[in-house]
Write a protein that holds these residues in place. Structure first.
Motif, mmCIF file in Angstrom:
data_model
loop_
_atom_site.group_PDB
_atom_site.id
_atom_site.type_symbol
_atom_site.label_atom_id
_atom_site.label_comp_id
_atom_site.label_asym_id
_atom_site.label_seq_id
_atom_site.Cartn_x
_atom_site.Cartn_y
_atom_site.Cartn_z
ATOM 1 N N LEU A 72 -6.775 4.746 1.265
ATOM 2 C CA LEU A 72 -5.657 5.609 0.864
ATOM 3 C C LEU A 72 -4.339 4.830 0.926
ATOM 4 C CD1 LEU A 72 -6.650 8.976 2.589
ATOM 5 C CD2 LEU A 72 -6.720 8.425 0.139
ATOM 6 N N LEU A 73 -4.186 4.006 1.948
ATOM 7 C CA LEU A 73 -2.999 3.150 2.021
ATOM 8 C C LEU A 73 -2.965 2.169 0.850
ATOM 9 C CD1 LEU A 73 -2.872 2.317 5.835
ATOM 10 C CD2 LEU A 73 -1.222 3.682 4.550
ATOM 11 N N GLY A 74 -4.128 1.624 0.489
ATOM 12 C CA GLY A 74 -4.209 0.696 -0.636
ATOM 13 C C GLY A 74 -3.885 1.367 -1.954
ATOM 14 N N ALA A 75 -4.353 2.604 -2.122
ATOM 15 C CA ALA A 75 -4.048 3.360 -3.340
ATOM 16 C C ALA A 75 -2.547 3.599 -3.444
ATOM 17 C CB ALA A 75 -4.806 4.686 -3.347
ATOM 18 N N PHE A 76 -1.955 3.957 -2.321
ATOM 19 C CA PHE A 76 -0.508 4.174 -2.308
ATOM 20 C C PHE A 76 0.240 2.880 -2.602
ATOM 21 C CE2 PHE A 76 3.525 4.231 0.069
ATOM 22 C CZ PHE A 76 4.167 5.254 -0.619
ATOM 23 N N ALA A 77 -0.178 1.802 -1.949
ATOM 24 C CA ALA A 77 0.490 0.516 -2.158
ATOM 25 C C ALA A 77 0.331 0.051 -3.598
ATOM 26 C CB ALA A 77 -0.055 -0.534 -1.193
ATOM 27 N N GLY A 78 -0.876 0.223 -4.163
ATOM 28 C CA GLY A 78 -1.106 -0.182 -5.552
ATOM 29 C C GLY A 78 -0.284 0.623 -6.530
ATOM 30 N N THR A 79 -0.181 1.919 -6.285
ATOM 31 C CA THR A 79 0.613 2.780 -7.156
ATOM 32 C C THR A 79 2.089 2.444 -7.044
ATOM 33 O OG1 THR A 79 -1.008 4.552 -6.917
ATOM 34 C CG2 THR A 79 1.175 5.184 -7.687
ATOM 35 N N LEU A 80 2.552 2.300 -5.804
ATOM 36 C CA LEU A 80 3.950 1.944 -5.587
ATOM 37 C C LEU A 80 4.250 0.579 -6.188
ATOM 38 C CD1 LEU A 80 6.610 2.812 -4.244
ATOM 39 C CD2 LEU A 80 5.838 1.614 -2.194
ATOM 40 N N GLY A 127 -0.283 -4.040 -8.722
ATOM 41 C CA GLY A 127 0.334 -3.178 -9.720
ATOM 42 C C GLY A 127 -0.509 -2.028 -10.213
ATOM 43 N N SER A 128 -1.684 -1.807 -9.647
ATOM 44 C CA SER A 128 -2.464 -0.637 -10.054
ATOM 45 C C SER A 128 -3.165 -0.039 -8.846
ATOM 46 C CB SER A 128 -3.499 -1.010 -11.121
ATOM 47 O OG SER A 128 -4.622 -1.644 -10.535
ATOM 48 N N MET A 129 -3.404 1.253 -8.938
ATOM 49 C CA MET A 129 -4.048 1.953 -7.843
ATOM 50 C C MET A 129 -5.466 1.433 -7.632
ATOM 51 S SD MET A 129 -5.029 5.987 -7.165
ATOM 52 C CE MET A 129 -3.737 6.565 -8.167
ATOM 53 N N ALA A 130 -6.198 1.185 -8.693
ATOM 54 C CA ALA A 130 -7.588 0.724 -8.574
ATOM 55 C C ALA A 130 -7.658 -0.629 -7.858
ATOM 56 C CB ALA A 130 -8.231 0.627 -9.951
ATOM 57 N N GLU A 131 -6.778 -1.530 -8.208
ATOM 58 C CA GLU A 131 -6.797 -2.836 -7.549
ATOM 59 C C GLU A 131 -6.323 -2.749 -6.111
ATOM 60 O OE1 GLU A 131 -5.533 -6.295 -9.651
ATOM 61 O OE2 GLU A 131 -5.942 -5.343 -11.576
ATOM 62 N N GLY A 132 -5.371 -1.843 -5.838
ATOM 63 C CA GLY A 132 -4.945 -1.621 -4.452
ATOM 64 C C GLY A 132 -6.077 -1.073 -3.608
ATOM 65 N N ILE A 133 -6.842 -0.157 -4.173
ATOM 66 C CA ILE A 133 -8.003 0.399 -3.478
ATOM 67 C C ILE A 133 -9.025 -0.703 -3.209
ATOM 68 C CG2 ILE A 133 -10.018 1.906 -3.785
ATOM 69 C CD1 ILE A 133 -8.112 3.897 -5.168
ATOM 70 N N LEU A 134 -9.301 -1.527 -4.218
ATOM 71 C CA LEU A 134 -10.270 -2.611 -4.052
ATOM 72 C C LEU A 134 -9.825 -3.594 -2.972
ATOM 73 C CD1 LEU A 134 -12.864 -4.045 -4.870
ATOM 74 C CD2 LEU A 134 -11.573 -5.172 -6.702
ATOM 75 N N MET A 135 -8.541 -3.940 -2.965
ATOM 76 C CA MET A 135 -8.037 -4.890 -1.967
ATOM 77 C C MET A 135 -8.241 -4.352 -0.544
ATOM 78 S SD MET A 135 -6.642 -7.595 -3.465
ATOM 79 C CE MET A 135 -5.434 -8.234 -2.362
ATOM 80 N N LEU A 136 -7.903 -3.080 -0.331
ATOM 81 C CA LEU A 136 -8.035 -2.532 1.016
ATOM 82 C C LEU A 136 -9.478 -2.197 1.356
ATOM 83 C CD1 LEU A 136 -5.756 -2.156 3.114
ATOM 84 C CD2 LEU A 136 -4.978 -2.632 0.840
ATOM 85 N N PHE A 137 -10.301 -1.953 0.346
ATOM 86 C CA PHE A 137 -11.727 -1.789 0.603
ATOM 87 C C PHE A 137 -12.302 -3.109 1.123
ATOM 88 C CE2 PHE A 137 -16.153 -2.223 -0.795
ATOM 89 C CZ PHE A 137 -16.713 -1.167 -0.098
ATOM 90 N N LEU A 138 -11.934 -4.203 0.483
ATOM 91 C CA LEU A 138 -12.423 -5.513 0.922
ATOM 92 C C LEU A 138 -11.887 -5.868 2.308
ATOM 93 C CD1 LEU A 138 -12.239 -7.421 -2.457
ATOM 94 C CD2 LEU A 138 -14.294 -6.732 -1.211
ATOM 95 N N TYR A 139 -10.636 -5.529 2.584
ATOM 96 C CA TYR A 139 -10.082 -5.729 3.929
ATOM 97 C C TYR A 139 -10.907 -4.932 4.941
ATOM 98 C CZ TYR A 139 -6.954 -5.256 7.917
ATOM 99 O OH TYR A 139 -6.431 -5.242 9.187
ATOM 100 N N SER A 140 -11.190 -3.681 4.608
ATOM 101 C CA SER A 140 -11.971 -2.822 5.502
ATOM 102 C C SER A 140 -13.378 -3.358 5.713
ATOM 103 C CB SER A 140 -12.041 -1.397 4.941
ATOM 104 O OG SER A 140 -10.764 -0.822 4.880
ATOM 105 N N MET A 141 -13.962 -3.928 4.670
ATOM 106 C CA MET A 141 -15.304 -4.493 4.821
ATOM 107 C C MET A 141 -15.265 -5.741 5.696
ATOM 108 S SD MET A 141 -17.449 -2.473 3.471
ATOM 109 C CE MET A 141 -16.367 -1.255 4.215
#
Length: 172
Positions: free
Chosen positions: A59-67, A150-164
């Motif tokens: 959720l933080l990644g989605a926010f960061a990607g969107t912002l 610059g996109s929500m999807a990539e922000g989600i992916l980045m933080l998903f990988l961090y979480s993994m």
């Protein structure tokens, strides 16, 4: 390359001096404290714990990607500001700078009577919120990279990988 870096930041977070000493506590929580509890429940509890903090970080990644998508026109200024924030967090983490509100720890004492998947999931959520000052330098860096995508999807992916990167060692 930034995806690999995000994953590696998660691993570095796991082995950080702030988190690694707490590992026996997490393992005892997953495995249970009594001998009458089946050990095969440790893996599902560890997985739901990881899912709990992964949800918050995504959720933080989605926010960061969107912002980040909204701020691409001011990329240079954003890079400077977020870089300074990461440096400040890093200096605080190493002890070279003391920012008191980042170093506070709130603890409460409660006994868990029954370990469930829901309690493990909630424990993961609380972990992600409670340990943010401890992992702030690494998490902040991952969020900064997510915002630059610059996109929500990539922000989600980045933080998903961090979480993994953080979660796989817990599961293992």
């Amino acid at each position: 390359m930034q995806y690999l870096i995000s994953f590696l930041e998660g691993i570095v977070t796991f082995i950080s001096p702030c988190l690694l000493p707490m590992l026996p506590i997490y393992i005892s929580y997953f495995a249970g404290e009594t001998t009458d509890r089946p050990r095969h429940k440790a893996l599902p509890n560890a997985i739901t714990f990881v899912a709990g903090f992964t949800l918050v970080f995504i959720l933080l990644g989605a926010f960061a990607g969107t912002l980040g998508g909204l701020l691409t026109s001011h990329k240079m200024i954003v890079n400077i500001i977020t870089g300074l924030i990461v440096i400040i967090f890093g200096l605080n983490f190493t002890g070279a700078l003391n920012i008191s509100f980042l170093n506070r720890t709130k603890r409460s004492s409660m006994e868990v009577k029954k370990h469930t998947l829901a309690s493990s999931f909630l424990f993961g959520i609380v972990f992600s919120i409670g340990w943010t000052p401890c992992v702030g330098a690494f998490l902040g860096s991952a969020l900064m990279m997510a915002s630059q995508q610059g996109s929500m999807a990539e922000g989600i992916l980045m933080l998903f990988l961090y979480s993994m990167g953080l979660g796989i060692p817990f599961i293992l």
